[in-house]
Design a protein around this motif. Structure first.
Motif, PDB file in Angstrom:
ATOM      1  N   LYS A 181      47.399  35.646  35.004  1.00  0.00           N
ATOM      2  CA  LYS A 181      48.135  36.920  34.890  1.00  0.00           C
ATOM      3  C   LYS A 181      49.567  36.808  35.400  1.00  0.00           C
ATOM      4  N   LYS A 196      45.457  36.979  45.956  1.00  0.00           N
ATOM      5  CA  LYS A 196      44.294  36.092  45.819  1.00  0.00           C
ATOM      6  C   LYS A 196      44.735  34.648  45.610  1.00  0.00           C
ATOM      7  N   VAL A 197      45.714  34.481  44.738  1.00  0.00           N
ATOM      8  CA  VAL A 197      46.194  33.131  44.426  1.00  0.00           C
ATOM      9  C   VAL A 197      46.899  32.521  45.639  1.00  0.00           C
ATOM     10  N   GLU A 233      47.294  42.458  43.905  1.00  0.00           N
ATOM     11  CA  GLU A 233      46.040  41.873  44.351  1.00  0.00           C
ATOM     12  C   GLU A 233      45.802  40.471  43.783  1.00  0.00           C
ATOM     13  N   HIS A 234      46.033  40.315  42.486  1.00  0.00           N
ATOM     14  CA  HIS A 234      45.767  38.978  41.907  1.00  0.00           C
ATOM     15  C   HIS A 234      46.736  37.936  42.462  1.00  0.00           C
ATOM     16  N   GLU A 235      47.943  38.384  42.812  1.00  0.00           N
ATOM     17  CA  GLU A 235      48.908  37.440  43.389  1.00  0.00           C
ATOM     18  C   GLU A 235      48.477  37.033  44.804  1.00  0.00           C
ATOM     19  N   ALA A 293      43.123  34.790  37.800  1.00  0.00           N
ATOM     20  CA  ALA A 293      44.216  35.515  38.477  1.00  0.00           C
ATOM     21  C   ALA A 293      45.558  34.831  38.194  1.00  0.00           C
ATOM     22  N   ASP A 327      37.680  32.379  39.060  1.00  0.00           N
ATOM     23  CA  ASP A 327      38.343  33.678  39.300  1.00  0.00           C
ATOM     24  C   ASP A 327      39.807  33.491  39.714  1.00  0.00           C
TER      25      ASP A 327
END
Ligand code: HEC
Length: 344
Positions: free
Chosen positions: A155, A124-125, A120-122, A152, A148
């Motif tokens: 991480k 988002k980026v 998910e964080h990837e 992300a 935010d």
């Protein structure tokens, strides 16, 4: 003859979870270059394996699926067979996002099922980077990333870390592939020796391992006790042997004790009796045993009570009684004993 060896999916998963041990890069995320130090490590970890030439491919081999290269901005904008992978400022038209968002079991989902997935964080980026019009040579901060997104990005491991982990992973894959190839090659001589007597009866279980399997089924009664002794060159590699309806008797069965890795054994319709089961009682890996249509009795069955890995035992049309089967099942729990139509 060295066969092409596929990387088993579970190894790929191990690779994925290695990459999840995200030790955070030393540089503050806000100062990391948006493309070079944030997007590239994501794509390298999850996509380059199938969308890069040899120089950039973690496997060291060129693999450019769907004609799509993902290792430069120009290539990403150009895209593959279908359309640009990313369109500046337009997430909806960027098919790399569309492919990542597809359900995992969809054939077009990226990365393909079983491979390390985008988190998910990837995602988002990646989406932010496309909306920000694909900045290159700019820090996250200078490219206007909000808090935010910077969090992300923090991480995501550094490109150096990703490279190191992938190198380690592919070195392990290479080593196990080399080991397998060597094991298979070492068996080529013994296999051809056996194949001289019994053509088309011996082979590898699959291309992914060096286990062997033998079947005498087509030889039927022509396959005799002395023939079984001819398998001695490969006896250590055999995991399956089908002697169903052959002329094997207790005398020949003695050879089975020299095949310690046997998992599947067919002795149905042979001359084997309780005495012959002596040779089998120590085959601890045995999972499947077919004694259908033999003279085996309760006394023979009791010899098998140490075979704790046995999952399937065929005793239809033998002299074994239901009471003995009950007793046997207490020793070998979870074994499915087939006594024929009237069983259970
Ligand atoms: C294990 C191999 C593999 C990995 C890893 C992989 N892909 Fe693919 N990709 C393929 C194959 C095979 C195709 C061609 C078949 C198809 O279009 O689905 C493809 C096609 C594509 C296409 C369509 C290209 C076009 O224009 O037709 C896109 C976009 C894509 N991949 C993006 C990605 C992204 C982004 C990643 C990483 C997040 C990724 N892929 C990881 C195997 C892979």
């Amino acid at each position: 003859m060295i066969q092409k060896i596929r990387i088993p999916a579970f190894l790929a998963m191990v690779g994925g979870s290695l990459l999840l041990l995200e030790s955070v890069a030393a540089k503050p995320a806000a100062d990391r270059a948006a493309y070079e130090e944030v997007i590239v490590p994501i794509l390298r970890a999850k996509c380059y394996q199938c969308h890069a030439d040899a120089a950039e491919n973690p496997s060291g081999k060129k693999k450019i699926k769907g004609q799509l290269v993902l290792t430069t901005l120009e290539a990403i904008r150009k895209g593959g067979d279908e359309a640009p992978a990313a369109v500046a400022g337009n997430v909806e038209e960027s098919i790399m996002i569309e492919r990542i968002m597809l359900p995992h079991d969809d054939d077009e989902h990226m990365p393909p099922e079983g491979k390390p997935q985008i988190e998910e964080h990837e995602l988002k980026v990646l989406e932010w980077w496309i909306k920000a019009e694909l900045p290159v040579g700019k820090s996250m901060k200078d490219a206007g990333a909000p808090a935010d997104i910077i969090a992300a990005a923090g991480k995501i491991p550094s490109d150096e870390e990703v490279k190191n982990k992938l190198a380690q992973f592919f070195a392990e894959v290479g080593a196990s592939a080399a080991k397998l190839a060597a094991a298979r090659q070492a068996l080529e001589g013994p296999i051809s020796q056996v194949a001289e007597s019994f053509p088309n009866a011996i082979g590898f279980v699959s291309q992914q391992d060096s286990d062997l399997t033998f079947t005498a089924v087509s030889m039927r009664k022509d396959f005799k006790d002395e023939d079984l002794a001819k398998l001695s060159p490969v006896s250590g590699g055999l995991v399956g042997i089908n002697l169903g309806a052959t002329s094997i008797t207790d005398a020949g069965a003695a050879n089975l004790s020299k095949m310690p890795r046997l998992k599947r054994l067919w002795l149905n319709g042979t001359g084997i009796t309780d005495a012959g089961l002596e040779a089998i009682k120590g085959l601890n890996d045995l999972e499947y045993l077919n004694l259908y249509g033999t003279e085996v009795t309760d006394a023979g069955l009791s010899k098998l009570s140490g075979l704790k890995n046995l999952k399937k035992l065929y005793l239809w049309q033998t002299k074994v009684t239901p009471g003995a089967v009950e007793q046997f099942k207490k020793s070998v729990q979870g074994c499915d004993v087939n006594m024929g139509i009237k069983s259970e």
